[in-house]
Scaffold this active site. Structure first.
Site, mmCIF file in Angstrom:
data_model
loop_
_atom_site.group_PDB
_atom_site.id
_atom_site.type_symbol
_atom_site.label_atom_id
_atom_site.label_comp_id
_atom_site.label_asym_id
_atom_site.label_seq_id
_atom_site.Cartn_x
_atom_site.Cartn_y
_atom_site.Cartn_z
ATOM 1 N N TYR A 55 -22.612 -18.133 5.214
ATOM 2 C CA TYR A 55 -22.583 -19.061 4.082
ATOM 3 C C TYR A 55 -23.149 -18.373 2.827
ATOM 4 C CZ TYR A 55 -23.278 -23.556 1.640
ATOM 5 O OH TYR A 55 -23.240 -24.604 0.739
ATOM 6 N N ASN A 80 -14.349 -26.769 -4.986
ATOM 7 C CA ASN A 80 -15.502 -27.385 -4.321
ATOM 8 C C ASN A 80 -15.453 -27.299 -2.799
ATOM 9 O OD1 ASN A 80 -17.696 -29.650 -4.005
ATOM 10 N ND2 ASN A 80 -15.883 -30.432 -2.943
#
Ligand code: NAP
Length: 246
Positions: free
Chosen positions: A154, A89
């Site tokens: 990203y 995560n």
């Protein structure tokens, strides 16, 4: 208690989505191995999780470092004897337009969001392959599917995470290890709290379900993927975005 006695590693566990995933898995009986770079925040989250009656282990580690991936896996194995679940995560943003983006902004995002997944998966898979069982979930993003101006680093990292998920799923399938991804949309966390009010309103107006996602929405998808209910699901990406990317 569908995860009773299972041992789950969650990276970036001290806050946001990682913290909620840890709480939701603990609610189902899983012992949680919390990984983060921020040691004091980790301890506070671990205390909260222990109120659910499960065991915790805090591992201060930087997922960018391969040696830290190995530390996470070996400390878990030493303490609990097996690793059933890994949730990759930990993630960061360093947004900028391509022409303004500094080399460091590109490198850092790819290092945490993509190499971090590789480091932890490689280290943990060694044990899961021997056990012939395991569940791995990578937290991607809808930006990794559709792209976004100002987030090329990203988007590349999250698109890479989805491609990595499929490759790992194919590599590990014969040993009963499922590898899936969750691609959240616009979720209310510290990562999105920094956005300007007008940007937030504009985003919200484009979400068919008319609200931002919550950390619980994402954690529920992770819970499904690590539970026996998803034993026949692998190489898949569940989009949790209120219909935004539709
Ligand atoms: P967050 O609140 O910023 O939490 C991220 C956590 O990861 C923090 O605890 C952070 O530690 C930790 N971390 C950062 N770099 C690390 C490293 N090198 N090694 C270990 N831990 C590290 O973020 P979030 O919103 O919960 O996001 C969690 C994941 O969901 C990320 O992968 C993100 O890309 C993805 N996601 C989020 C959204 C959203 O809308 N929020 C949407 C799509 C996808 P520190 O506290 O020390 O910085």
């Amino acid at each position: 208690m569908i995860l009773k006695g299972k041992n789950a590693i969650v990276t970036g566990a001290s806050r946001g989505i990682g913290k909620e995933v840890s709480l939701v898995l603990a609610n189902q009986g899983a012992n949680i191995i919390l990984v983060d770079i921020d040691e004091s925040a980790l301890q506070a989250t671990a205390k909260e999780i222990e109120t659910k009656g499960v065991k915790t282990l805090c591992v201060t580690a930087d997922v960018c470092q391969m040696a830290d991936g190995e530390k996470i896996a070996s400390e878990t194995q030493k303490t609990f004897g097996r690793i059933d679940i890994l949730v990759n995560n930990a993630g960061i943003t360093r947004d900028n337009l391509i022409l303004r983006m500094k080399e460091d902004e590109w490198d850092k995002v790819l290092a945490v969001n993509l190499k971090g997944i590789f480091n932890c998966t490689k280290a943990v898979a060694r044990y899961m392959l021997k056990q012939r069982a395991g569940k791995i979930v990578n937290i991607a993003s809808i930006i990794g599917i559709g792209g976004n101006a100002g987030q090329s680093n990203y988007a590349a990292s999250k698109g890479g995470a989805i491609a990595f998920t499929k490759s790992a799923a194919k590599e590990f399938a014969s040993r009963n290890i499922n590898v899936n991804a969750v691609a959240p949309g616009f979720i209310q966390t510290a990562m999105t709290d920094n956005l300007k009010e007008e940007v937030r309103k504009e985003m919200q107006s484009r979400i068919p379900l008319t609200r931002l996602g919550t950390v619980q929405d994402v954690a529920n998808a992770v819970l499904f993927l690590v539970s026996p209910a998803a034993d026949y699901v692998t190489g898949h990406t569940i989009v949790v975005d209120g219909g935004l990317a539709m």
